[in-house]
Design a protein around this motif. Structure first.
Motif, PDB file in Angstrom:
ATOM      1  N   GLU A 160      -0.571   0.512  -2.416  1.00 32.05           N
ATOM      2  CA  GLU A 160       0.361   0.257  -3.601  1.00 32.05           C
ATOM      3  C   GLU A 160       1.727   0.093  -2.748  1.00 32.05           C
ATOM      4  O   GLU A 160       2.447  -0.965  -2.871  1.00 32.05           O
ATOM      5  CB  GLU A 160       0.437   1.091  -4.619  1.00 32.05           C
ATOM      6  CG  GLU A 160      -0.869   0.779  -5.452  1.00 32.05           C
ATOM      7  CD  GLU A 160      -0.854  -0.380  -6.530  1.00 32.05           C
ATOM      8  OE1 GLU A 160       0.158  -0.929  -6.651  1.00 32.05           O
ATOM      9  OE2 GLU A 160      -1.624  -0.966  -6.956  1.00 32.05           O
ATOM     10  N   ILE A 161       2.181   1.107  -1.981  1.00 34.85           N
ATOM     11  CA  ILE A 161       3.196   1.205  -1.370  1.00 34.85           C
ATOM     12  C   ILE A 161       3.757  -0.104  -0.404  1.00 34.85           C
ATOM     13  O   ILE A 161       4.565  -0.568  -0.459  1.00 34.85           O
ATOM     14  CB  ILE A 161       3.492   2.656  -0.733  1.00 34.85           C
ATOM     15  CG1 ILE A 161       3.554   3.619  -1.824  1.00 34.85           C
ATOM     16  CG2 ILE A 161       4.718   2.714   0.340  1.00 34.85           C
ATOM     17  CD1 ILE A 161       3.562   5.125  -1.047  1.00 34.85           C
ATOM     18  N   ASN A 162       2.522  -0.214   0.262  1.00 37.45           N
ATOM     19  CA  ASN A 162       2.728  -1.382   1.478  1.00 37.45           C
ATOM     20  C   ASN A 162       2.796  -2.507   0.626  1.00 37.45           C
ATOM     21  O   ASN A 162       3.661  -3.737   0.971  1.00 37.45           O
ATOM     22  CB  ASN A 162       1.358  -1.292   2.371  1.00 37.45           C
ATOM     23  CG  ASN A 162       1.823  -0.365   3.400  1.00 37.45           C
ATOM     24  OD1 ASN A 162       2.602  -0.548   4.352  1.00 37.45           O
ATOM     25  ND2 ASN A 162       1.336   1.040   3.212  1.00 37.45           N
ATOM     26  N   ILE A 163       1.939  -2.986  -0.422  1.00 36.74           N
ATOM     27  CA  ILE A 163       2.200  -4.149  -1.305  1.00 36.74           C
ATOM     28  C   ILE A 163       3.718  -4.292  -1.695  1.00 36.74           C
ATOM     29  O   ILE A 163       4.034  -5.582  -1.674  1.00 36.74           O
ATOM     30  CB  ILE A 163       0.946  -4.263  -2.153  1.00 36.74           C
ATOM     31  CG1 ILE A 163      -0.431  -4.309  -1.500  1.00 36.74           C
ATOM     32  CG2 ILE A 163       1.173  -5.451  -3.211  1.00 36.74           C
ATOM     33  CD1 ILE A 163      -1.480  -4.248  -2.312  1.00 36.74           C
ATOM     34  N   THR A 164       4.105  -3.556  -2.148  1.00 36.03           N
ATOM     35  CA  THR A 164       5.543  -3.675  -3.061  1.00 36.03           C
ATOM     36  C   THR A 164       6.276  -3.499  -1.904  1.00 36.03           C
ATOM     37  O   THR A 164       7.607  -3.377  -2.147  1.00 36.03           O
ATOM     38  CB  THR A 164       5.465  -2.409  -4.050  1.00 36.03           C
ATOM     39  OG1 THR A 164       5.496  -1.345  -3.401  1.00 36.03           O
ATOM     40  CG2 THR A 164       4.565  -2.492  -4.943  1.00 36.03           C
ATOM     41  N   HIS A 165       6.302  -3.354  -0.590  1.00 34.05           N
ATOM     42  CA  HIS A 165       7.178  -2.989   0.367  1.00 34.05           C
ATOM     43  C   HIS A 165       8.051  -1.946   0.284  1.00 34.05           C
ATOM     44  O   HIS A 165       9.255  -1.811   0.515  1.00 34.05           O
ATOM     45  CB  HIS A 165       8.031  -4.519   0.658  1.00 34.05           C
ATOM     46  CG  HIS A 165       7.340  -5.713   1.093  1.00 34.05           C
ATOM     47  ND1 HIS A 165       6.501  -5.665   1.961  1.00 34.05           N
ATOM     48  CD2 HIS A 165       7.058  -6.594   0.163  1.00 34.05           C
ATOM     49  CE1 HIS A 165       5.873  -6.891   2.009  1.00 34.05           C
ATOM     50  NE2 HIS A 165       6.246  -7.585   0.956  1.00 34.05           N
ATOM     51  N   GLU A 172       5.582   6.944 -11.119  1.00 36.54           N
ATOM     52  CA  GLU A 172       4.796   6.205 -11.899  1.00 36.54           C
ATOM     53  C   GLU A 172       3.401   5.908 -11.341  1.00 36.54           C
ATOM     54  O   GLU A 172       2.403   5.783 -11.715  1.00 36.54           O
ATOM     55  CB  GLU A 172       5.606   4.826 -12.095  1.00 36.54           C
ATOM     56  CG  GLU A 172       6.798   4.987 -13.190  1.00 36.54           C
ATOM     57  CD  GLU A 172       7.425   3.685 -13.397  1.00 36.54           C
ATOM     58  OE1 GLU A 172       6.911   2.744 -12.577  1.00 36.54           O
ATOM     59  OE2 GLU A 172       8.482   3.519 -14.075  1.00 36.54           O
ATOM     60  N   LEU A 173       3.644   5.944 -10.062  1.00 32.95           N
ATOM     61  CA  LEU A 173       2.561   5.766  -9.212  1.00 32.95           C
ATOM     62  C   LEU A 173       1.291   6.819  -9.275  1.00 32.95           C
ATOM     63  O   LEU A 173       0.262   6.966  -9.592  1.00 32.95           O
ATOM     64  CB  LEU A 173       2.566   5.560  -7.543  1.00 32.95           C
ATOM     65  CG  LEU A 173       1.438   5.444  -6.654  1.00 32.95           C
ATOM     66  CD1 LEU A 173       0.662   4.317  -7.098  1.00 32.95           C
ATOM     67  CD2 LEU A 173       2.107   5.353  -5.185  1.00 32.95           C
ATOM     68  N   ILE A 174       1.964   8.206  -9.264  1.00 35.85           N
ATOM     69  CA  ILE A 174       1.256   9.436  -9.443  1.00 35.85           C
ATOM     70  C   ILE A 174       0.399   9.409 -10.906  1.00 35.85           C
ATOM     71  O   ILE A 174      -0.786   9.851 -11.021  1.00 35.85           O
ATOM     72  CB  ILE A 174       2.067  10.781  -9.366  1.00 35.85           C
ATOM     73  CG1 ILE A 174       2.576  10.790  -7.932  1.00 35.85           C
ATOM     74  CG2 ILE A 174       1.202  11.926  -9.768  1.00 35.85           C
ATOM     75  CD1 ILE A 174       3.416  12.037  -7.808  1.00 35.85           C
TER      76      ILE A 174
END
Length: 256
Positions: A160-165, A172-174
């Motif tokens: 997710e971090i890489n997809i959203t740069h 929110e991810l947690i």
């Protein structure tokens, strides 16, 4: 500088092999990096240039995630192979919690037999081409490959971090992953090599630099497009990580 992709056997673990050959000598500017790397020098000499006096590097080194800009000097007639790993990839070859490698460079002799590393350097030096060198290093790596599995929630977080740069709210991810903040941060640091926010910040910065170099334009427009609140925040973030103003990045030094 030439780059090669790994074979199917190692493509789940390794992002690329990069060969750097310097006939006359030069200084490479390396952006903060979210991927651990292994560098094997098979000819010449290289050194860090963070201080007035160069810090000579061992011929075979491993470097973890690096949150700041690095300058590496290649002396004349130097050649090296740089192996860049995918997230979690290096942990299939070495046994160490990756947060212990954060902003650290160690000799590969901490993880592989010195005799084996010396043999690899000699083989790389005598190989007739870079394609042959890729075959040599892959044969070496396969010998030490020990496939492992990780918590799928940490893998999803990295994705997710890489997809959203890197333009993502960690809290929110947690919540989305149904894991406690404490457990998430401990596992992330151990298996990725940095705190989640720090990792996302590096990913975001690298994407920003790439955008600035590929398509120079108004700094404010770029800042807003990349999710920054204003140009001041954008400029401060880039200067903290690279020591260079955004305007100079778009027209000046080449980074990798």
């Amino acid at each position: 500088m030439t780059e090669y992709l790994p074979s199917s056997t190692l493509s789940d673990f390794i992002q690329s092999y990069r060969f750097i050959e310097s006939a006359e000598g030069n200084i490479n500017y390396i952006l903060p990096n979210a991927s651990p790397t292994i560098a094997i020098r098979y000819r010449g000499q290289f050194a860090y240039r963070h201080t007035p006096l160069p810090q000579t590097l061992d011929p075979a080194i491993v470097t973890g995630i690096t949150p700041t800009l690095r300058k590496i000097e290649y002396l004349p007639n130097t050649a090296a192979l740089i192996i860049t790993f995918k997230p979690f990839g290096i942990l299939h070859f070495i046994n160490i919690p990756l947060h212990e490698l954060l902003a650290v460079t160690l000799s590969l002799e901490n993880f592989f037999p010195a005799s084996a590393l010396m043999s690899i350097q000699e083989q790389l030096a005598s190989a007739p081409s870079n394609k042959e060198r890729v075959k040599i290093i892959e044969q070496f790596l396969v010998l030490y490959l020990k496939p492992k599995k990780w918590d799928p929630r940490i893998q999803e977080a990295v994705r997710e971090i890489n997809i959203t740069h890197g333009n993502i709210r960690i809290r929110e991810l947690i919540q989305k992953l149904y894991i406690s903040q404490d457990a998430f941060e401990k596992k992330f640091r151990k298996y990725v090599g940095a705190a989640p926010k720090q990792y996302a910040r590096i990913i975001r910065m690298r994407h920003t630099v790439q955008q600035l170099q590929q398509s120079p334009r108004n700094i404010l427009d770029t800042a807003l497009e990349l999710g920054y609140y204003d140009q001041a925040h954008f400029t401060k973030d880039i200067k903290q990580l690279t020591s260079i103003a955004p305007g100079k990045i778009s027209t000046g030094t080449k980074f990798w």
